[in-house]
Design an enzyme around this catalytic site. Structure first.
Site, PDB file in Angstrom:
ATOM      1  N   ASN A  88       0.818  -1.211   0.000  1.00 23.25           N
ATOM      2  CA  ASN A  88       0.000   0.000   0.000  1.00 23.25           C
ATOM      3  C   ASN A  88       0.851   1.259   0.000  1.00 23.25           C
ATOM      4  OD1 ASN A  88      -2.470  -1.006  -0.342  1.00 23.25           O
ATOM      5  ND2 ASN A  88      -3.116  -0.921   1.773  1.00 23.25           N
ATOM      6  N   PHE A 123       0.074   6.747   4.003  1.00 24.59           N
ATOM      7  CA  PHE A 123      -1.317   7.132   3.722  1.00 24.59           C
ATOM      8  C   PHE A 123      -1.944   7.440   5.071  1.00 24.59           C
ATOM      9  CE2 PHE A 123      -5.850   6.073   3.256  1.00 24.59           C
ATOM     10  CZ  PHE A 123      -6.170   6.807   2.131  1.00 24.59           C
ATOM     11  N   SER A 132     -13.394   4.419  11.573  1.00 24.55           N
ATOM     12  CA  SER A 132     -14.425   4.023  10.612  1.00 24.55           C
ATOM     13  C   SER A 132     -15.239   5.204  10.114  1.00 24.55           C
ATOM     14  CB  SER A 132     -15.372   2.999  11.260  1.00 24.55           C
ATOM     15  OG  SER A 132     -14.645   1.898  11.752  1.00 24.55           O
ATOM     16  N   ILE A 158      -0.541   5.237  11.746  1.00 24.70           N
ATOM     17  CA  ILE A 158      -0.070   5.491  10.387  1.00 24.70           C
ATOM     18  C   ILE A 158       1.210   4.702  10.062  1.00 24.70           C
ATOM     19  CG2 ILE A 158       0.452   7.251   8.675  1.00 24.70           C
ATOM     20  CD1 ILE A 158      -2.456   7.275   9.891  1.00 24.70           C
ATOM     21  N   ARG A 272       2.917 -35.115  12.480  1.00 25.19           N
ATOM     22  CA  ARG A 272       2.666 -35.388  13.896  1.00 25.19           C
ATOM     23  C   ARG A 272       2.010 -36.760  14.073  1.00 25.19           C
ATOM     24  NH1 ARG A 272       4.136 -34.629  19.035  1.00 25.19           N
ATOM     25  NH2 ARG A 272       2.389 -34.375  20.471  1.00 25.19           N
ATOM     26  N   GLU A 367      -8.526  -0.855   6.065  1.00 25.75           N
ATOM     27  CA  GLU A 367      -9.274  -0.675   4.812  1.00 25.75           C
ATOM     28  C   GLU A 367     -10.769  -0.978   4.992  1.00 25.75           C
ATOM     29  OE1 GLU A 367      -6.099  -1.075   4.552  1.00 25.75           O
ATOM     30  OE2 GLU A 367      -5.661   0.338   2.948  1.00 25.75           O
ATOM     31  N   GLY A 368     -11.280  -0.598   6.157  1.00 26.29           N
ATOM     32  CA  GLY A 368     -12.684  -0.857   6.476  1.00 26.29           C
ATOM     33  C   GLY A 368     -12.784  -2.151   7.254  1.00 26.29           C
TER      34      GLY A 368
HETATM   35  C1  LIG Z   1      -1.445  -2.028  12.325  1.00 23.98           C
HETATM   36  C2  LIG Z   1      -2.359  -1.006  11.760  1.00 23.98           C
HETATM   37  C3  LIG Z   1      -1.925  -0.222  10.697  1.00 23.98           C
HETATM   38  C4  LIG Z   1      -2.750   0.797  10.194  1.00 23.98           C
HETATM   39  N1  LIG Z   1      -2.276   1.611   9.180  1.00 23.98           N
HETATM   40  C5  LIG Z   1      -2.999   2.690   8.798  1.00 23.98           C
HETATM   41  C6  LIG Z   1      -2.477   3.628   7.854  1.00 23.98           C
HETATM   42  O1  LIG Z   1      -1.355   3.470   7.344  1.00 23.98           O
HETATM   43  N2  LIG Z   1      -3.214   4.720   7.532  1.00 23.98           N
HETATM   44  C7  LIG Z   1      -4.449   4.945   8.066  1.00 23.98           C
HETATM   45  O2  LIG Z   1      -5.059   5.945   7.733  1.00 23.98           O
HETATM   46  N3  LIG Z   1      -4.977   4.071   8.980  1.00 23.98           N
HETATM   47  C8  LIG Z   1      -4.294   2.957   9.337  1.00 23.98           C
HETATM   48  N4  LIG Z   1      -4.823   2.052  10.259  1.00 23.98           N
HETATM   49  C9  LIG Z   1      -6.098   2.378  10.884  1.00 23.98           C
HETATM   50  C10 LIG Z   1      -7.250   1.488  10.451  1.00 23.98           C
HETATM   51  O3  LIG Z   1      -7.641   1.823   9.175  1.00 23.98           O
HETATM   52  C11 LIG Z   1      -8.349   1.720  11.517  1.00 23.98           C
HETATM   53  O4  LIG Z   1      -7.925   1.024  12.675  1.00 23.98           O
HETATM   54  C12 LIG Z   1      -9.705   1.258  11.026  1.00 23.98           C
HETATM   55  O5  LIG Z   1     -10.208   2.168  10.094  1.00 23.98           O
HETATM   56  C13 LIG Z   1     -10.723   1.110  12.181  1.00 23.98           C
HETATM   57  O6  LIG Z   1     -10.718   2.253  12.980  1.00 23.98           O
HETATM   58  P1  LIG Z   1     -10.622   2.142  14.590  1.00 23.98           P
HETATM   59  O7  LIG Z   1      -9.498   1.255  14.909  1.00 23.98           O
HETATM   60  O8  LIG Z   1     -10.632   3.536  15.102  1.00 23.98           O
HETATM   61  O9  LIG Z   1     -11.950   1.406  15.004  1.00 23.98           O
HETATM   62  P2  LIG Z   1     -13.401   2.065  15.192  1.00 23.98           P
HETATM   63  O10 LIG Z   1     -13.760   2.872  13.988  1.00 23.98           O
HETATM   64  O11 LIG Z   1     -13.422   2.765  16.503  1.00 23.98           O
HETATM   65  O12 LIG Z   1     -14.303   0.796  15.263  1.00 23.98           O
HETATM   66  C14 LIG Z   1     -14.451   0.010  16.466  1.00 23.98           C
HETATM   67  C15 LIG Z   1     -15.427  -1.111  16.217  1.00 23.98           C
HETATM   68  O13 LIG Z   1     -16.703  -0.576  15.828  1.00 23.98           O
HETATM   69  C16 LIG Z   1     -17.139  -1.218  14.638  1.00 23.98           C
HETATM   70  N5  LIG Z   1     -17.952  -0.308  13.823  1.00 23.98           N
HETATM   71  C17 LIG Z   1     -17.588   0.853  13.258  1.00 23.98           C
HETATM   72  N6  LIG Z   1     -18.614   1.389  12.546  1.00 23.98           N
HETATM   73  C18 LIG Z   1     -19.641   0.516  12.669  1.00 23.98           C
HETATM   74  C19 LIG Z   1     -20.991   0.487  12.166  1.00 23.98           C
HETATM   75  N7  LIG Z   1     -21.455   1.452  11.361  1.00 23.98           N
HETATM   76  N8  LIG Z   1     -21.783  -0.563  12.513  1.00 23.98           N
HETATM   77  C20 LIG Z   1     -21.310  -1.562  13.305  1.00 23.98           C
HETATM   78  N9  LIG Z   1     -20.048  -1.581  13.807  1.00 23.98           N
HETATM   79  C21 LIG Z   1     -19.238  -0.568  13.494  1.00 23.98           C
HETATM   80  C22 LIG Z   1     -15.851  -1.631  13.906  1.00 23.98           C
HETATM   81  O14 LIG Z   1     -16.072  -2.726  13.022  1.00 23.98           O
HETATM   82  C23 LIG Z   1     -14.967  -2.036  15.077  1.00 23.98           C
HETATM   83  O15 LIG Z   1     -15.248  -3.366  15.406  1.00 23.98           O
HETATM   84  C24 LIG Z   1      -4.048   1.002  10.736  1.00 23.98           C
HETATM   85  C25 LIG Z   1      -4.482   0.182  11.795  1.00 23.98           C
HETATM   86  C26 LIG Z   1      -3.667  -0.803  12.299  1.00 23.98           C
HETATM   87  C27 LIG Z   1      -4.163  -1.632  13.443  1.00 23.98           C
END
Ligand SMILES: Cc1cc2nc3c(=O)[nH]c(=O)nc-3n(C[C@H](O)[C@H](O)[C@H](O)COP(=O)(O)OP(=O)(O)OC[C@H]3O[C@@H](n4cnc5c(N)ncnc54)[C@H](O)[C@@H]3O)c2cc1C
Length: 400
Positions: A88, A123, A132, A158, A272, A367-368
């Protein structure tokens, strides 16, 4: 309809295997020990052409297309999952977004160095309170000040942000915009050229400490106006489009991890011995292996379909979301089968089961998340919201 990979993609996959075996699998160990960014290995991947598949030759690409991206991402993750992130940062969500949405000049300035692995990409969309729901909850702001924008706020999770040369970063140019997503703008940032940028590593047990994620702090961080990507207010559309291309690599990466888990489980089951025979002879073990085998194959077909759809210049939102979601399920299943078949050995460092599962867990989020995909797929299937309602941009095949 032909389900065989074209000969040139089989050759390409063999070349990826070669890079993993010659450079990445053993090479990463010393960087992990020192917690040092594995720049020379990213450079090897770039030299071998692993990042350039969806770019034209004049920018240093190979014009091999998106199915090639899926194949490369899968093979890297099967053998050296730490490097899956690079697909990516060095190919899709960073340089492809610049190529797709930038001016000719921006593409010429930034894309060749990124896909050659000379410059490290990033990114930056997510924030602590905005994973999200980037439109509603983004807090990072960009204020125009003459010929520059000044950015303030922070980004979280990030990847590669501690080593970034060139990144795509999103901020609100109009925090009061209604609807909120119309206030987001995309920027091409160069952290090593301007003051006001710092990155703090996040500890994620089980994942790489060399190729890692950080929290990014922006304190009046300068971005020249010429580095704005697209128009003011266009950032949300750019981000969502970028995530489509991210889902292409993530479904491939999950398929590679699932294959790897299945391979470990199969080998172990054959070796095994319990009660005088290999545990592979037990029907309950066969059932688990059968389930994982079929899931991996289906995940691969769905992932390839995403690349193929993109190569046709068609909107891939629906297939990309379904493929990412299914590959998550397949990888979870295969990861669990490996855990179960290896018994206590699944917990040891001698076998890669813990590592494979750590990367699977990580990719279910990015990525969602699973639920975000479920919402998208469910609403589309029920006719509430058409998943293909937003036209994608795909400059490589000339589709808008
Ligand atoms: C190792 C790692 C690398 C990453 N790298 C990047 C990167 O390079 N750039 C970047 O921009 N981001 C990056 N991310 C971020 C990643 O994209 C986010 O973690 C992701 O978008 C989810 O956001 P959050 O962790 O804040 O969870 P939240 O948005 O807080 O979600 C928490 C929970 O709520 C659920 N949820 C959310 N909305 C709904 C809904 N409408 N209905 C039901 N359930 C819902 C989710 O499925 C999840 O189970 C990275 C994350 C990790 C762990």
């Amino acid at each position: 309809m032909n389900f065989d990979l074209p000969e040139e993609l089989v050759t390409l996959r063999d070349a990826v295997t070669d890079v993993c075996e010659k450079h990445l699998i053993t090479g990463i160990k010393s960087f992990e020990e020192r917690q040092e960014f594995a720049y020379p290995l990213i450079r090897e991947m770039g030299k071998a052409g692993l990042f350039g598949a969806p770019f034209p030759e004049e920018l240093g690409g190979s014009a091999a297309g998106f199915l090639a991206v899926s194949v490369i991402a899968e093979e890297i993750s099967r053998l050296a999952p730490e490097f899956g992130y690079a697909m990516n940062m060095q190919s899709m969500t960073c340089p492809y977004t610049i190529y797709n949405w930038g001016t000719e000049e921006q593409a010429r300035r930034f894309v060749p160095g990124l896909i050659a692995g000379e410059q490290i990409g990033m990114f930056a969309l997510s924030e602590e309170g905005s994973g999200s729901d980037p439109a509603g909850s983004m807090r990072t702001v960009a204020r125009r000040d003459g010929d520059v924008y000044r950015l303030n706020g922070s980004k979280m999770w990030i990847t590669f942000s501690h080593a970034t040369d060139v990144g795509v970063l999103f901020a609100k140019t109009d925090p009061h915009a209604d609807p909120a997503h119309t206030g987001i703008t995309a920027f091409i940032v160069q952290p090593k050229h301007f003051e006001g940028y710092s990155a703090q590593p996040i500890e994620l047990p089980g994942l790489s400490r060399s190729l890692r994620s950080c929290t990014v702090f922006l304190d009046d961080f300068v971005v020249p106006v010429e580095n704005r990507l697209g128009e003011e207010g266009e950032g949300f559309r750019i981000a969502m489009n970028a995530l489509e291309y991210g889902r292409l690599t993530v479904s491939g990466r999950l398929t590679g991890l699932a294959q790897s888990a299945l391979d470990v489980a199969r080998n172990y089951a054959n070796e095994r011995i319990i009660g005088g025979k290999p545990i592979a002879r037990f029907q309950l073990i066969q059932e688990r292996i059968a389930d994982a085998t079929v899931a991996v194959e289906a995940a691969r077909l769905m992932s390839h379909r995403v690349g193929w759809t993109m190569d046709q210049g068609r909107v891939s939102t629906r297939v990309a979301s379904r493929a990412k979601y299914f590959a998550t399920q397949a990888a979870r299943l295969a990861g669990d089968v490996a855990r179960e078949v290896l018994g206590g050995n699944a917990l040891t460092a001698e076998y890669p089961v813990k590592k494979i599962n750590a990367y699977i867990d990580m990719l279910t989020v990015g990525e969602g998340s699973e639920n975000v995909q479920r919402v998208l797929i469910g609403e589309d299937s029920l006719g509430i919201k058409d998943a293909t309602r937003h036209a994608m941009r795909n400059r490589f095949v000339g589709m808008l």
